[in-house]
Design an enzyme around this catalytic site. Structure first.
Site, PDB file in Angstrom:
ATOM      1  N   TYR A  96     -30.837 -95.660 -11.407  1.00 23.70           N
ATOM      2  CA  TYR A  96     -31.903 -94.841 -10.827  1.00 23.70           C
ATOM      3  C   TYR A  96     -33.026 -95.698 -10.264  1.00 23.70           C
ATOM      4  CZ  TYR A  96     -30.001 -90.575 -13.018  1.00 23.70           C
ATOM      5  OH  TYR A  96     -29.217 -89.509 -13.382  1.00 23.70           O
ATOM      6  N   LEU A 282     -29.921 -76.420 -10.719  1.00 22.25           N
ATOM      7  CA  LEU A 282     -30.416 -75.788  -9.491  1.00 22.25           C
ATOM      8  C   LEU A 282     -29.664 -76.294  -8.268  1.00 22.25           C
ATOM      9  CD1 LEU A 282     -34.280 -75.816 -10.157  1.00 22.25           C
ATOM     10  CD2 LEU A 282     -32.714 -73.877 -10.323  1.00 22.25           C
ATOM     11  N   GLY A 285     -31.590 -78.300  -6.010  1.00 28.38           N
ATOM     12  CA  GLY A 285     -32.687 -77.508  -5.449  1.00 28.38           C
ATOM     13  C   GLY A 285     -32.210 -76.368  -4.571  1.00 28.38           C
ATOM     14  N   LEU A 287     -30.373 -73.806  -5.273  1.00 31.99           N
ATOM     15  CA  LEU A 287     -30.431 -72.488  -5.913  1.00 31.99           C
ATOM     16  C   LEU A 287     -31.843 -71.914  -5.984  1.00 31.99           C
ATOM     17  CD1 LEU A 287     -27.726 -72.919  -8.679  1.00 31.99           C
ATOM     18  CD2 LEU A 287     -27.813 -71.068  -6.988  1.00 31.99           C
ATOM     19  N   THR A 288     -32.847 -72.681  -5.575  1.00 33.68           N
ATOM     20  CA  THR A 288     -34.192 -72.106  -5.443  1.00 33.68           C
ATOM     21  C   THR A 288     -34.292 -71.253  -4.187  1.00 33.68           C
ATOM     22  OG1 THR A 288     -35.093 -73.944  -4.127  1.00 33.68           O
ATOM     23  CG2 THR A 288     -35.168 -74.170  -6.535  1.00 33.68           C
ATOM     24  N   GLY A 289     -33.314 -71.411  -3.298  1.00 35.32           N
ATOM     25  CA  GLY A 289     -33.317 -70.667  -2.038  1.00 35.32           C
ATOM     26  C   GLY A 289     -34.058 -71.361  -0.918  1.00 35.32           C
ATOM     27  N   LYS A 290     -34.586 -72.570  -1.182  1.00 33.32           N
ATOM     28  CA  LYS A 290     -35.446 -73.194  -0.170  1.00 33.32           C
ATOM     29  C   LYS A 290     -34.680 -73.685   1.053  1.00 33.32           C
ATOM     30  CE  LYS A 290     -35.675 -77.698  -2.555  1.00 33.32           C
ATOM     31  NZ  LYS A 290     -36.623 -78.611  -3.248  1.00 33.32           N
TER      32      LYS A 290
END
Length: 393
Positions: A96, A282, A285, A287-290
Protein backbone atom coordinates in the site's frame (compact mmCIF):
# COMPACT_ATOMS: atom_id res chain seq x y z
CA UNK A 1 -24.34 7.81 15.54
CA UNK A 2 -20.70 8.18 16.56
CA UNK A 3 -19.91 11.74 17.59
CA UNK A 4 -16.16 11.18 17.54
CA UNK A 5 -15.87 13.02 20.85
CA UNK A 6 -14.87 11.43 24.11
CA UNK A 7 -15.74 7.92 23.00
CA UNK A 8 -12.29 6.39 23.01
CA UNK A 9 -13.19 2.84 23.91
CA UNK A 10 -10.20 0.69 24.64
CA UNK A 11 -12.27 -2.48 24.80
CA UNK A 12 -15.83 -1.98 23.49
CA UNK A 13 -18.20 -4.51 24.98
CA UNK A 14 -20.14 -6.86 22.72
CA UNK A 15 -23.67 -5.76 21.97
CA UNK A 16 -26.40 -7.91 23.50
CA UNK A 17 -27.30 -10.73 21.09
CA UNK A 18 -30.50 -10.26 19.12
CA UNK A 19 -32.88 -13.08 18.22
CA UNK A 20 -32.41 -13.76 14.55
CA UNK A 21 -33.77 -16.01 11.86
CA UNK A 22 -31.79 -17.21 8.87
CA UNK A 23 -32.68 -16.48 5.27
CA UNK A 24 -31.98 -18.73 2.31
CA UNK A 25 -28.44 -17.36 2.02
CA UNK A 26 -27.75 -17.14 5.71
CA UNK A 27 -28.48 -13.48 6.52
CA UNK A 28 -29.70 -12.61 10.01
CA UNK A 29 -33.21 -11.24 9.87
CA UNK A 30 -35.75 -9.95 12.34
CA UNK A 31 -39.26 -10.67 11.06
CA UNK A 32 -40.85 -8.40 13.65
CA UNK A 33 -39.24 -5.32 12.10
CA UNK A 34 -41.04 -3.79 9.14
CA UNK A 35 -38.34 -1.33 8.15
CA UNK A 36 -34.72 -0.54 8.90
CA UNK A 37 -33.86 0.50 12.46
CA UNK A 38 -31.43 3.35 13.10
CA UNK A 39 -30.50 3.63 16.81
CA UNK A 40 -29.47 7.01 18.18
CA UNK A 41 -26.16 5.65 19.46
CA UNK A 42 -23.97 2.85 18.24
CA UNK A 43 -21.03 0.88 19.62
CA UNK A 44 -19.37 -1.70 17.38
CA UNK A 45 -20.10 -5.30 18.29
CA UNK A 46 -16.98 -7.31 19.15
CA UNK A 47 -16.23 -10.68 17.58
CA UNK A 48 -13.58 -13.37 18.02
CA UNK A 49 -11.68 -14.30 14.86
CA UNK A 50 -11.58 -18.04 14.16
CA UNK A 51 -9.99 -20.35 16.70
CA UNK A 52 -8.07 -17.63 18.48
CA UNK A 53 -8.27 -15.16 21.32
CA UNK A 54 -8.12 -12.17 18.94
CA UNK A 55 -11.19 -9.98 19.51
CA UNK A 56 -11.99 -7.30 16.94
CA UNK A 57 -14.86 -4.88 16.25
CA UNK A 58 -17.32 -5.61 13.43
CA UNK A 59 -15.77 -2.64 11.58
CA UNK A 60 -12.18 -2.59 10.35
CA UNK A 61 -10.60 0.61 9.07
CA UNK A 62 -9.11 0.19 5.59
CA UNK A 63 -6.00 2.21 4.78
CA UNK A 64 -5.04 1.62 1.15
CA UNK A 65 -5.63 5.21 -0.05
CA UNK A 66 -3.22 6.75 2.47
CA UNK A 67 -0.17 7.97 0.61
CA UNK A 68 -1.91 8.20 -2.76
CA UNK A 69 -5.33 9.85 -2.39
CA UNK A 70 -4.88 10.88 1.23
CA UNK A 71 -2.17 12.85 3.01
CA UNK A 72 -0.59 11.78 6.27
CA UNK A 73 -2.60 14.40 8.19
CA UNK A 74 -5.82 13.02 6.70
CA UNK A 75 -4.78 9.47 7.59
CA UNK A 76 -4.17 10.51 11.19
CA UNK A 77 -7.55 12.26 11.36
CA UNK A 78 -9.29 9.12 10.12
CA UNK A 79 -7.43 6.91 12.58
CA UNK A 80 -8.25 9.12 15.55
CA UNK A 81 -11.90 9.49 14.61
CA UNK A 82 -12.32 5.75 14.07
CA UNK A 83 -10.72 5.00 17.43
CA UNK A 84 -13.03 7.49 19.12
CA UNK A 85 -15.91 5.50 17.62
CA UNK A 86 -14.64 2.22 19.05
CA UNK A 87 -12.96 1.04 15.83
CA UNK A 88 -9.52 -0.02 17.05
CA UNK A 89 -8.92 -2.47 14.18
CA UNK A 90 -7.02 -1.37 11.05
CA UNK A 91 -5.83 -3.23 7.96
CA UNK A 92 -2.73 -2.33 5.94
CA UNK A 93 -0.38 -4.09 3.51
CA UNK A 94 3.26 -3.89 2.55
CA UNK A 95 2.33 -2.87 -1.03
CA UNK A 96 0.00 0.00 0.00
CA UNK A 97 -1.07 2.54 -1.09
CA UNK A 98 -2.88 1.51 -4.26
CA UNK A 99 -2.39 1.45 -7.12
CA UNK A 100 0.93 -0.15 -6.22
CA UNK A 101 3.96 1.93 -7.25
CA UNK A 102 7.58 1.82 -6.15
CA UNK A 103 7.67 5.54 -5.35
CA UNK A 104 4.73 5.36 -2.92
CA UNK A 105 5.10 1.80 -1.58
CA UNK A 106 5.17 1.66 2.21
CA UNK A 107 3.76 5.14 2.83
CA UNK A 108 0.53 3.77 4.31
CA UNK A 109 2.33 1.87 7.05
CA UNK A 110 4.70 4.80 7.69
CA UNK A 111 1.69 7.09 8.23
CA UNK A 112 0.21 4.58 10.68
CA UNK A 113 3.56 4.24 12.41
CA UNK A 114 3.87 7.97 13.01
CA UNK A 115 0.32 8.08 14.43
CA UNK A 116 1.12 5.10 16.69
CA UNK A 117 3.77 7.14 18.48
CA UNK A 118 1.00 8.94 20.39
CA UNK A 119 -1.19 5.87 21.04
CA UNK A 120 -1.32 2.95 23.44
CA UNK A 121 -0.23 0.04 21.23
CA UNK A 122 -2.01 -2.54 23.41
CA UNK A 123 -5.37 -0.87 22.70
CA UNK A 124 -5.07 -1.46 18.95
CA UNK A 125 -5.42 -4.40 16.58
CA UNK A 126 -3.14 -3.91 13.59
CA UNK A 127 -3.37 -6.18 10.57
CA UNK A 128 -1.08 -6.12 7.59
CA UNK A 129 -0.27 -8.32 4.61
CA UNK A 130 2.73 -9.74 2.80
CA UNK A 131 2.37 -9.96 -0.95
CA UNK A 132 1.75 -13.17 -2.86
CA UNK A 133 3.63 -14.02 -6.04
CA UNK A 134 4.21 -10.91 -8.14
CA UNK A 135 6.21 -10.39 -11.31
CA UNK A 136 5.45 -6.65 -11.27
CA UNK A 137 6.18 -5.48 -7.72
CA UNK A 138 9.77 -6.70 -7.72
CA UNK A 139 10.74 -3.68 -5.60
CA UNK A 140 9.17 -5.34 -2.55
CA UNK A 141 12.13 -7.70 -2.12
CA UNK A 142 15.87 -7.11 -2.04
CA UNK A 143 16.44 -9.88 -4.59
CA UNK A 144 13.60 -8.71 -6.86
CA UNK A 145 11.67 -12.00 -6.53
CA UNK A 146 8.32 -11.85 -4.74
CA UNK A 147 6.95 -15.18 -3.53
CA UNK A 148 5.69 -16.56 -0.19
CA UNK A 149 8.79 -18.45 0.90
CA UNK A 150 10.19 -18.43 4.42
CA UNK A 151 12.70 -15.78 3.37
CA UNK A 152 10.00 -13.61 1.76
CA UNK A 153 7.82 -13.76 4.85
CA UNK A 154 10.70 -12.83 7.17
CA UNK A 155 11.85 -9.94 4.96
CA UNK A 156 8.30 -8.67 4.45
CA UNK A 157 7.47 -8.79 8.17
CA UNK A 158 10.71 -7.12 9.24
CA UNK A 159 10.10 -4.23 6.83
CA UNK A 160 6.45 -3.90 7.91
CA UNK A 161 7.49 -3.68 11.57
CA UNK A 162 10.11 -1.07 10.75
CA UNK A 163 7.58 1.12 8.93
CA UNK A 164 4.95 0.72 11.64
CA UNK A 165 7.46 1.32 14.42
CA UNK A 166 6.04 -1.53 16.47
CA UNK A 167 7.34 -4.86 17.78
CA UNK A 168 4.51 -7.04 16.53
CA UNK A 169 1.65 -7.40 14.06
CA UNK A 170 -1.63 -8.65 15.51
CA UNK A 171 -2.78 -10.28 12.26
CA UNK A 172 -0.47 -11.06 9.33
CA UNK A 173 -2.18 -12.12 6.11
CA UNK A 174 -0.95 -13.50 2.79
CA UNK A 175 -2.32 -10.80 0.46
CA UNK A 176 -3.03 -13.17 -2.42
CA UNK A 177 -1.96 -16.77 -3.03
CA UNK A 178 1.50 -17.79 -4.17
CA UNK A 179 -0.15 -20.18 -6.62
CA UNK A 180 -2.19 -19.28 -9.69
CA UNK A 181 -5.83 -18.45 -8.96
CA UNK A 182 -8.44 -16.41 -10.80
CA UNK A 183 -8.38 -13.04 -9.03
CA UNK A 184 -10.02 -9.61 -9.05
CA UNK A 185 -12.82 -10.34 -11.50
CA UNK A 186 -10.63 -12.35 -13.87
CA UNK A 187 -12.03 -15.12 -16.02
CA UNK A 188 -12.62 -18.69 -14.93
CA UNK A 189 -9.80 -20.78 -13.50
CA UNK A 190 -7.66 -22.21 -16.30
CA UNK A 191 -5.56 -25.23 -15.35
CA UNK A 192 -3.13 -24.51 -18.20
CA UNK A 193 -2.06 -21.27 -16.48
CA UNK A 194 -0.98 -22.92 -13.23
CA UNK A 195 2.66 -22.66 -12.13
CA UNK A 196 4.76 -24.42 -9.51
CA UNK A 197 3.92 -22.78 -6.21
CA UNK A 198 5.48 -22.68 -2.77
CA UNK A 199 4.01 -25.62 -0.80
CA UNK A 200 1.37 -24.76 1.80
CA UNK A 201 3.56 -26.39 4.45
CA UNK A 202 6.52 -24.13 3.69
CA UNK A 203 4.35 -21.03 3.84
CA UNK A 204 3.03 -22.09 7.25
CA UNK A 205 6.54 -22.89 8.46
CA UNK A 206 7.62 -19.40 7.46
CA UNK A 207 4.66 -17.94 9.33
CA UNK A 208 5.52 -20.08 12.36
CA UNK A 209 9.02 -18.61 12.35
CA UNK A 210 7.76 -15.02 12.68
CA UNK A 211 5.20 -16.08 15.30
CA UNK A 212 7.87 -17.86 17.34
CA UNK A 213 10.06 -14.76 17.06
CA UNK A 214 7.27 -12.70 18.65
CA UNK A 215 6.78 -10.58 15.54
CA UNK A 216 3.29 -11.85 14.65
CA UNK A 217 0.39 -12.93 16.86
CA UNK A 218 -2.05 -14.47 14.38
CA UNK A 219 -2.24 -15.32 10.68
CA UNK A 220 -4.82 -15.22 7.91
CA UNK A 221 -5.31 -15.45 4.16
CA UNK A 222 -6.68 -13.02 1.60
CA UNK A 223 -8.15 -13.39 -1.89
CA UNK A 224 -8.19 -17.11 -1.17
CA UNK A 225 -10.34 -20.00 -2.41
CA UNK A 226 -11.99 -22.95 -0.69
CA UNK A 227 -9.17 -25.19 -1.86
CA UNK A 228 -6.55 -22.88 -0.37
CA UNK A 229 -8.31 -22.53 2.98
CA UNK A 230 -8.77 -26.26 3.32
CA UNK A 231 -5.17 -27.02 2.36
CA UNK A 232 -3.83 -24.54 4.91
CA UNK A 233 -6.08 -25.87 7.68
CA UNK A 234 -5.28 -29.48 6.81
CA UNK A 235 -1.53 -28.79 6.89
CA UNK A 236 -1.90 -26.99 10.23
CA UNK A 237 -3.78 -29.88 11.78
CA UNK A 238 -1.52 -32.59 10.36
CA UNK A 239 1.80 -30.91 11.11
CA UNK A 240 1.03 -28.88 14.22
CA UNK A 241 1.64 -25.57 12.43
CA UNK A 242 -0.09 -22.22 13.10
CA UNK A 243 -3.71 -22.01 11.98
CA UNK A 244 -5.30 -19.42 9.70
CA UNK A 245 -7.99 -17.53 11.62
CA UNK A 246 -9.29 -15.15 8.96
CA UNK A 247 -9.90 -14.72 5.25
CA UNK A 248 -10.00 -11.27 3.66
CA UNK A 249 -12.02 -11.54 0.44
CA UNK A 250 -14.13 -9.20 -1.64
CA UNK A 251 -17.79 -9.40 -0.63
CA UNK A 252 -20.65 -7.05 -1.41
CA UNK A 253 -24.13 -6.80 -2.88
CA UNK A 254 -22.64 -7.37 -6.33
CA UNK A 255 -19.92 -9.90 -5.38
CA UNK A 256 -21.68 -12.65 -3.45
CA UNK A 257 -21.40 -16.00 -5.20
CA UNK A 258 -17.79 -17.06 -4.50
CA UNK A 259 -18.23 -16.79 -0.75
CA UNK A 260 -21.86 -17.76 -0.35
CA UNK A 261 -21.76 -20.88 -2.50
CA UNK A 262 -18.87 -22.75 -0.92
CA UNK A 263 -16.44 -20.65 1.12
CA UNK A 264 -19.15 -19.97 3.70
CA UNK A 265 -19.40 -23.72 4.34
CA UNK A 266 -15.63 -24.21 4.48
CA UNK A 267 -15.12 -21.21 6.78
CA UNK A 268 -18.08 -21.87 9.08
CA UNK A 269 -17.39 -22.38 12.78
CA UNK A 270 -18.39 -26.04 12.55
CA UNK A 271 -15.79 -26.67 9.84
CA UNK A 272 -12.56 -24.69 9.38
CA UNK A 273 -13.70 -21.75 11.56
CA UNK A 274 -12.13 -18.93 9.56
CA UNK A 275 -13.71 -15.47 9.94
CA UNK A 276 -14.44 -13.35 6.86
CA UNK A 277 -12.99 -9.85 6.75
CA UNK A 278 -15.11 -8.48 3.91
CA UNK A 279 -13.33 -5.97 1.71
CA UNK A 280 -14.82 -3.71 -0.99
CA UNK A 281 -18.27 -3.86 0.65
CA UNK A 282 -19.09 -0.74 -1.40
CA UNK A 283 -17.51 -2.20 -4.56
CA UNK A 284 -14.84 0.47 -4.73
CA UNK A 285 -17.44 3.14 -3.97
CA UNK A 286 -19.71 2.10 -6.85
CA UNK A 287 -22.47 0.92 -4.48
CA UNK A 288 -22.83 4.47 -3.15
CA UNK A 289 -24.36 5.27 -6.53
CA UNK A 290 -21.85 8.03 -7.27
CA UNK A 291 -20.82 6.52 -10.62
CA UNK A 292 -24.39 5.95 -11.80
CA UNK A 293 -24.29 8.95 -14.12
CA UNK A 294 -20.65 8.73 -15.22
CA UNK A 295 -17.23 9.92 -14.08
CA UNK A 296 -16.69 11.57 -10.69
CA UNK A 297 -13.80 14.00 -10.38
CA UNK A 298 -11.27 12.86 -7.80
CA UNK A 299 -12.97 9.51 -7.15
CA UNK A 300 -10.85 6.36 -7.24
CA UNK A 301 -12.48 4.59 -10.16
CA UNK A 302 -12.31 7.78 -12.22
CA UNK A 303 -8.74 8.68 -11.24
CA UNK A 304 -7.22 5.28 -12.04
CA UNK A 305 -8.46 4.07 -15.39
CA UNK A 306 -9.06 0.32 -15.49
CA UNK A 307 -8.76 -0.01 -11.71
CA UNK A 308 -11.63 -2.16 -10.34
CA UNK A 309 -13.29 -1.76 -13.73
CA UNK A 310 -15.38 -4.84 -12.97
CA UNK A 311 -17.53 -2.68 -10.71
CA UNK A 312 -18.38 -0.32 -13.58
CA UNK A 313 -19.57 -2.72 -16.26
CA UNK A 314 -22.97 -1.91 -17.74
CA UNK A 315 -24.55 -4.89 -15.96
CA UNK A 316 -22.99 -3.96 -12.62
CA UNK A 317 -24.21 -0.37 -12.96
CA UNK A 318 -27.72 -1.58 -13.82
CA UNK A 319 -27.72 -3.66 -10.65
CA UNK A 320 -26.36 -0.81 -8.54
CA UNK A 321 -29.07 1.55 -9.76
CA UNK A 322 -31.73 -0.91 -8.63
CA UNK A 323 -30.09 -1.40 -5.24
CA UNK A 324 -30.08 2.39 -4.90
CA UNK A 325 -33.83 2.36 -5.60
CA UNK A 326 -34.35 -0.19 -2.81
CA UNK A 327 -32.39 2.01 -0.40
CA UNK A 328 -34.40 5.09 -1.34
CA UNK A 329 -37.69 3.22 -0.99
CA UNK A 330 -36.86 2.37 2.62
CA UNK A 331 -35.41 5.72 3.65
CA UNK A 332 -31.79 4.61 3.53
CA UNK A 333 -28.76 5.89 1.69
CA UNK A 334 -27.15 3.40 -0.73
CA UNK A 335 -24.17 3.27 1.64
CA UNK A 336 -26.37 2.37 4.59
CA UNK A 337 -28.05 -0.41 2.64
CA UNK A 338 -24.79 -1.92 1.37
CA UNK A 339 -22.92 -1.84 4.68
CA UNK A 340 -25.86 -2.83 6.90
CA UNK A 341 -26.55 -5.75 4.57
CA UNK A 342 -22.91 -6.87 4.67
CA UNK A 343 -22.92 -6.65 8.46
CA UNK A 344 -26.02 -8.83 8.60
CA UNK A 345 -24.40 -11.90 6.99
CA UNK A 346 -23.69 -14.58 9.58
CA UNK A 347 -20.26 -15.41 8.14
CA UNK A 348 -18.93 -11.81 8.08
CA UNK A 349 -16.74 -11.31 11.14
CA UNK A 350 -15.71 -7.73 10.32
CA UNK A 351 -16.29 -5.41 7.37
CA UNK A 352 -13.40 -3.32 6.03
CA UNK A 353 -14.40 0.24 5.20
CA UNK A 354 -12.27 2.76 3.34
CA UNK A 355 -12.75 6.48 2.90
CA UNK A 356 -10.96 9.38 1.28
CA UNK A 357 -12.88 12.04 3.23
CA UNK A 358 -14.11 12.43 6.79
CA UNK A 359 -17.66 12.77 5.48
CA UNK A 360 -17.39 9.33 3.88
CA UNK A 361 -15.86 7.83 7.01
CA UNK A 362 -18.63 9.18 9.23
CA UNK A 363 -21.34 7.83 6.94
CA UNK A 364 -19.63 4.46 6.70
CA UNK A 365 -19.31 3.98 10.45
CA UNK A 366 -22.82 5.27 11.13
CA UNK A 367 -24.22 2.77 8.59
CA UNK A 368 -23.39 -0.08 10.96
CA UNK A 369 -26.01 1.23 13.39
CA UNK A 370 -28.69 0.23 10.85
CA UNK A 371 -30.44 -3.14 11.14
CA UNK A 372 -32.33 -4.21 8.03
CA UNK A 373 -35.84 -5.60 8.10
CA UNK A 374 -36.98 -8.93 6.67
CA UNK A 375 -38.69 -7.02 3.88
CA UNK A 376 -35.53 -5.18 2.81
CA UNK A 377 -33.35 -8.30 2.83
CA UNK A 378 -35.97 -10.13 0.76
CA UNK A 379 -35.86 -7.36 -1.84
CA UNK A 380 -32.08 -7.56 -1.92
CA UNK A 381 -32.27 -11.31 -2.48
CA UNK A 382 -34.76 -10.81 -5.31
CA UNK A 383 -32.34 -8.43 -7.03
CA UNK A 384 -29.52 -10.89 -6.52
CA UNK A 385 -31.49 -13.47 -8.49
CA UNK A 386 -31.85 -10.96 -11.31
CA UNK A 387 -28.23 -9.74 -11.21
CA UNK A 388 -26.16 -12.72 -10.14
CA UNK A 389 -22.64 -11.40 -9.46
CA UNK A 390 -22.71 -8.77 -12.24
CA UNK A 391 -19.10 -7.76 -11.60
CA UNK A 392 -17.69 -11.19 -12.41
CA UNK A 393 -15.91 -11.93 -15.70
Amino acid sequence: ACTGKGLRLRAPKPAAPKPAGHGALGGRRDAAVARAIKPATYTPKMVTLGESDLVVPEICLGTMTWGQQNTEAEAHEQLSYALDCGVNFMDAAEMYPVPGKEETQGLTEKYIGNWLKTQRREDLVIASKVAGKSDRMTYLRENGVVRVTKADIKEGVDKILQRLGTDYIDLLQIHWPDRYVSLFGAKQYDEALAWESVPFEEQLEGLKDVIDAGKVRHIGVSNETSFGVMEFIHASEQLGLPRMISIQNSYSLITRGPFETNLSEVCSKSNCNVGLLAYSPLAGGALTGKYNEGEVEGARLSLFKGYMSRFRTSLALDAIKEYCDVADKHGLTPTELALAWCKSRWFVASTIIGATSMEQLRENIDAFAVDLSEEIVAEVDDLNKKYRDPSMF
